[in-house]
Enzyme design. Structure first.
Site, PDB file in Angstrom:
ATOM      1  N   TRP A  99     -47.171  17.359 -29.928  1.00 22.84           N
ATOM      2  CA  TRP A  99     -46.671  17.053 -28.582  1.00 22.84           C
ATOM      3  C   TRP A  99     -45.592  15.985 -28.622  1.00 22.84           C
ATOM      4  CZ3 TRP A  99     -47.678  21.087 -26.134  1.00 22.84           C
ATOM      5  CH2 TRP A  99     -48.918  21.720 -26.233  1.00 22.84           C
ATOM      6  N   ASP A 166     -47.384   9.763 -22.688  1.00 20.38           N
ATOM      7  CA  ASP A 166     -47.984  11.056 -22.360  1.00 20.38           C
ATOM      8  C   ASP A 166     -49.500  10.866 -22.520  1.00 20.38           C
ATOM      9  OD1 ASP A 166     -49.069  13.594 -22.381  1.00 20.38           O
ATOM     10  OD2 ASP A 166     -47.807  14.366 -24.001  1.00 20.38           O
ATOM     11  N   LYS A 190     -56.424  18.977 -18.702  1.00 18.52           N
ATOM     12  CA  LYS A 190     -57.384  18.562 -19.719  1.00 18.52           C
ATOM     13  C   LYS A 190     -58.576  17.843 -19.079  1.00 18.52           C
ATOM     14  CE  LYS A 190     -54.393  20.083 -22.675  1.00 18.52           C
ATOM     15  NZ  LYS A 190     -53.228  19.380 -23.163  1.00 18.52           N
TER      16      LYS A 190
HETATM   17  C1  LIG Z   1     -51.737  19.857 -23.602  1.00 17.21           C
HETATM   18  C2  LIG Z   1     -50.792  18.754 -23.893  1.00 17.21           C
HETATM   19  C3  LIG Z   1     -49.426  18.844 -23.579  1.00 17.21           C
HETATM   20  C4  LIG Z   1     -48.794  20.092 -23.003  1.00 17.21           C
HETATM   21  O1  LIG Z   1     -49.090  20.179 -21.691  1.00 17.21           O
HETATM   22  P1  LIG Z   1     -48.516  21.323 -20.736  1.00 17.21           P
HETATM   23  O2  LIG Z   1     -49.085  20.890 -19.424  1.00 17.21           O
HETATM   24  O3  LIG Z   1     -49.067  22.614 -21.249  1.00 17.21           O
HETATM   25  O4  LIG Z   1     -47.048  21.279 -20.787  1.00 17.21           O
HETATM   26  C5  LIG Z   1     -48.625  17.750 -23.821  1.00 17.21           C
HETATM   27  N1  LIG Z   1     -49.126  16.619 -24.342  1.00 17.21           N
HETATM   28  C6  LIG Z   1     -50.433  16.502 -24.672  1.00 17.21           C
HETATM   29  C7  LIG Z   1     -50.933  15.224 -25.239  1.00 17.21           C
HETATM   30  C8  LIG Z   1     -51.301  17.562 -24.448  1.00 17.21           C
HETATM   31  O5  LIG Z   1     -52.590  17.443 -24.762  1.00 17.21           O
END
Ligand SMILES: *Cc1c(COP(=O)(O)O)cnc(C)c1O
Length: 357
Positions: A99, A166, A190
């Site tokens: 990511w 993030d 998540k």
């Molecule tokens: C799942 C995830 C993403 C991607 O997220 P999307 O909503 O599918 O774009 C980005 N960063 C982390 C840390 C993730 O766990």
């Protein structure tokens, strides 16, 4: 059979959240109409937005000078929107896995990306520490929990420039000192809601640091100034997010969920460390509370498919590791009950009793 849902994302939500969401789809607030079939510009939906905002603030102690907004899309949308808004000349990124890398790739479209640190040398099995952060950067970007590899920052980074994180997979799983961050963002699927919405918590002064003229929908100012209602927001995921925040509050908020998450993780990591058939894959000090990765120990590799079958027979779902890591990943998000972790641990113990050499 009762299922034990260890899916990495989209992932488990609390039962009562799902029940309330189902009810709102059929009859929203006793209106005789579905939540899905009314205007977002109604008093009832304004109340949903206001309640989500108030609960988010309360749960994370978000100060007044921070604004919360939502966009349709995911964390990946923010991978390009963050640099579009803030990368004028140069930004620093920490590479802790897939990511982080994807975020860096998008940032390079807008300016220079300085790689501050990376854990790629050991397949992202640790969190880099003790690196310098130059003061001439527009911002620093980190991924606080690395969903695929199972590593997590357990201390907030101290940064002389705006820190942007993030937090897709660990938001609201632990206390966070929001004041250390200029912006926190993530996809909601998540720990908070179904897929379709991404959230941001942004310090207000950052809106004066937007470096270029942007399409209206890309500018963070648009979403803050319009209370996430410049266009039709993803009403259903936001409703579920609000219900999740309500549930979190009802069980005792972040301090209580953090206590539960620590207990769940300790239970499973202790078993991984104790059980001769399995081993953990990341440095102990950087182990994630949310995504717990492990593999068959040396000499037992060929038993992996049989363990998957044993787990399946107990109703355990979603523990196959990401293809880049292999083995197993048990995602223990907020709504996963400790009982599910106990079932997994028992399964590992029985498996060891049967197969240990
Ligand atoms: C799942 C995830 C993403 C991607 O997220 P999307 O909503 O599918 O774009 C980005 N960063 C982390 C840390 C993730 O766990």
């Amino acid at each position: 059979m009762k299922k034990h849902n260890f899916n990495a994302g989209p992932s488990i939500l609390a039962d009562e959240v799902l029940e309330n969401a189902a009810k709102a789809i059929i009859d929203f607030n006793g209106s005789g109409l579905s939540l899905l079939s009314i205007s977002h510009r109604t008093k009832d939906f304004d109340d949903v937005m206001a309640e989500a905002d108030a609960l988010f603030r309360e749960m994370l102690d978000i100060p007044e000078n921070y604004k919360i907004f939502y966009i349709g899309g995911g964390a990946s949308t923010f991978f390009y929107e963050v640099p579009a808004n803030f990368l004028g000349k140069k930004a620093g990124y920490v590479n802790t896995g897939v990511w982080a890398k994807k975020a860096m790739k998008e940032a390079k479209r807008y300016g220079e990306v300085e790689l501050l640190a990376s854990s790629e040398d050991r397949n992202f099995t640790y969190i880099p520490k003790g690196f310098a952060i130059p003061s001439d950067l527009d911002y620093v970007h980190i991924t606080s929990n690395n969903t695929i590899y199972g590593t997590e920052y357990h201390e907030d980074l101290v940064s002389p420039v705006p820190l942007i994180a993030d937090m897709s997979s660990d938001i609201l799983s632990r206390p966070v000192d929001v004041t250390k961050y200029a912006m926190i963002y993530g996809g909601a699927q998540k720990n908070l809601a179904p897929a379709g919405v991404a959230f941001a918590i942004i310090r207000e002064d950052m809106l004066d640091k937007i470096v270029r003229d942007l399409p209206t929908m890309v500018s963070f100012r648009t979403h803050v100034e319009n209370g996430s209602m410049f266009n039709t927001p993803p009403v259903f995921p936001i409703y579920v997010l609000k219900e999740t925040l309500k549930w979190l509050k009802s069980i005792g908020g972040v301090p209580e969920i953090y206590r539960r998450n620590q207990a769940k993780a300790a239970l499973l990591y202790d078993e991984i460390d104790r059980n001769p058939l399995f081993r953990g894959t990341v440095d102990k000090e950087d182990r994630s509370l949310m995504n717990i990765c492990f593999v068959m120990a040396d000499g037992y590799e060929e038993l992996a498919p049989e363990f998957m079958e044993a787990a399946k027979s107990r109703g355990i779902v979603g523990i196959k590791g990401h293809r880049l890591v292999g083995g197993f990943r048990a995602s223990c998000y907020n709504a996963l009950p400790v009982e599910s972790v106990r079932v997994l641990v028992e399964c590992m113990q029985e498996f060891a009793a049967k197969h240990a050499k």
